[in-house]
Design an enzyme around this catalytic site. Structure first.
Site, short mmCIF file in Angstrom:
data_model
loop_
_atom_site.label_atom_id
_atom_site.label_comp_id
_atom_site.label_asym_id
_atom_site.label_seq_id
_atom_site.Cartn_x
_atom_site.Cartn_y
_atom_site.Cartn_z
N SER A 31 0.82 -1.22 0.00
CA SER A 31 0.00 0.00 0.00
C SER A 31 0.85 1.27 0.00
CB SER A 31 -0.91 0.01 1.23
OG SER A 31 -1.74 -1.11 1.25
N HIS A 62 -3.29 0.84 -4.15
CA HIS A 62 -2.77 -0.24 -4.98
C HIS A 62 -3.11 0.06 -6.44
CE1 HIS A 62 -1.70 -3.25 -1.80
NE2 HIS A 62 -2.46 -2.42 -1.11
N HIS A 84 -5.82 -9.20 -1.52
CA HIS A 84 -5.90 -9.52 -0.10
C HIS A 84 -7.08 -10.45 0.18
CE1 HIS A 84 -4.01 -5.52 -0.48
NE2 HIS A 84 -3.29 -5.85 0.58
N TYR A 86 -9.04 -10.06 2.65
CA TYR A 86 -10.18 -9.26 3.10
C TYR A 86 -11.00 -8.69 1.95
CZ TYR A 86 -7.11 -5.14 2.54
OH TYR A 86 -6.26 -4.18 2.05
N GLU A 87 -10.45 -8.72 0.74
CA GLU A 87 -11.23 -8.29 -0.42
C GLU A 87 -12.23 -9.36 -0.86
OE1 GLU A 87 -8.81 -6.01 -3.52
OE2 GLU A 87 -7.24 -7.00 -2.35
N ALA A 114 3.09 -2.42 3.94
CA ALA A 114 2.94 -1.41 4.99
C ALA A 114 2.48 -2.14 6.24
CB ALA A 114 1.91 -0.36 4.56
N MET A 212 -1.57 -7.28 6.78
CA MET A 212 -2.65 -8.09 6.22
C MET A 212 -2.27 -8.73 4.89
SD MET A 212 -5.75 -5.45 7.08
CE MET A 212 -5.93 -4.75 8.74
N SER A 213 -0.99 -9.03 4.72
CA SER A 213 -0.55 -9.60 3.44
C SER A 213 0.71 -10.42 3.66
CB SER A 213 -0.27 -8.46 2.44
OG SER A 213 0.84 -7.68 2.87
N ASN A 236 3.04 2.79 11.42
CA ASN A 236 2.49 3.26 12.71
C ASN A 236 3.03 2.34 13.80
OD1 ASN A 236 0.55 1.36 11.28
ND2 ASN A 236 -0.28 1.28 13.36
N HIS A 248 -6.93 3.89 7.54
CA HIS A 248 -6.23 3.48 6.33
C HIS A 248 -5.60 4.69 5.64
CE1 HIS A 248 -5.99 1.84 2.07
NE2 HIS A 248 -5.31 0.96 2.77
#
Length: 278
Positions: A31, A62, A84, A86-87, A114, A212-213, A236, A248
């Site tokens: 990202s 992306h 991902h 989550y998509e 990220a 998340m990847s 972060n 996000h």
């Protein structure tokens, strides 16, 4: 032949017929991490939607394109944007570009992401080389029928991230004056960000960064014999006892700020990489 096999073989053949070169190194950009790429480096940009069998990236930050590029004279496939869980994609769809990369004869894969820093000693905006990962997504891309030609049914996972590539990255960091942390990445499915209790648990488990990847892609790449390097841009800091709200948009903003450091590192590293290992 499974649906994913058919899609992967179809996409690979299409890429082979429509790309000017077949680079030995592939790069997946996470990202907000693509702004360092100079337009002059790009030989061809192919939207994922043009590649038969490919999913389409739906997440802000992306780009959703395969770039055939040269970085300081070295050919590289750049997957600008990833897929991902989550998509709503299956793990085998998330990792389909990695299968294609291996089938195209690449030897090296650099996975960037990220991530949130769990290690309190790691600074926001810094870079972390992955020494290992913890797959907490609840999914494995190798579930289902194994394709023996692609790799073994039960691949050894004792050294997913190549120590040779990591050492080369450390040397590149020294050359360009970029500090690099090293640590363990924990992958979660998302899309919700972690709670303070979850953050505390992952830190106790030994994780230094969270995202998340990456883990599904690394599993597939290692299964197919690619040398893997993982790099997290720490956007972060997750401190469970004083959690600050984030979004996000804020993560993307920090990723953009970290992209220059990542770009300096990759520009120094990629020209020195070799091909497939034996």
């Amino acid at each position: 032949m499974t649906d994913i096999q058919t899609r992967a073989l179809t996409a690979t053949e299409w890429i082979k017929n429509n790309c000017p070169s077949a680079p030995k190194t592939g790069l997946v950009l996470g990202s907000g991490l693509g702004k360092w790429i100079k337009p002059a480096w790009i030989q061809k940009s192919i939207p994922y939607s043009d590649i038969p069998g490919f999913p389409v990236s739906t997440v802000e930050g992306h780009a959703g394109a395969l770039l055939v590029a040269e970085i300081k004279g070295t050919p590289v496939f750049i997957f600008s944007g990833r897929f991902h869980l989550y998509e709503g994609y299956r793990p085998q769809e998330v990792t389909l570009p990695i299968v294609c990369l291996a089938l195209l004869g690449a030897g090296n894969l650099i996975l960037t992401n990220a991530a949130g820093a769990l290690n309190p000693l790691f600074a926001t905006g810094g870079l972390m080389l992955l020494t290992d990962h913890i797959n907490m997504t609840g999914h494995n891309p190798l579930t289902g029928p194994n394709v023996d030609a692609w790799g073994p049914r039960f691949p050894d996972m004792s050294q997913v991230y190549c120590p040779t590539l990591r050492e080369q990255a450390m040397q590149a960091g020294l050359a360009c004056g970029q500090r690099l942390e090293q640590g363990v990445y924990v992958a979660v499915a998302g899309p919700s960000l972690e709670t303070p209790a979850e953050t505390r648990m992952y830190r106790i488990m030994g994780a230094d960064a969270i995202g998340m990847s990456t883990a599904p892609e690394a599993i597939t790449a290692h299964h197919m014999g690619l040398k893997v390097l993982g790099i997290s841009c720490l956007t972060n800091k997750n401190l469970p006892d004083c959690m600050a709200e984030t979004s996000h948009a804020e993560i993307l903003s920090q990723a953009n700020a970290s992209a220059d450091a990542l770009g300096s590192l990759l520009s120094a590293l990629i020209p020195n990489l070799g091909g497939r290992h034996g």
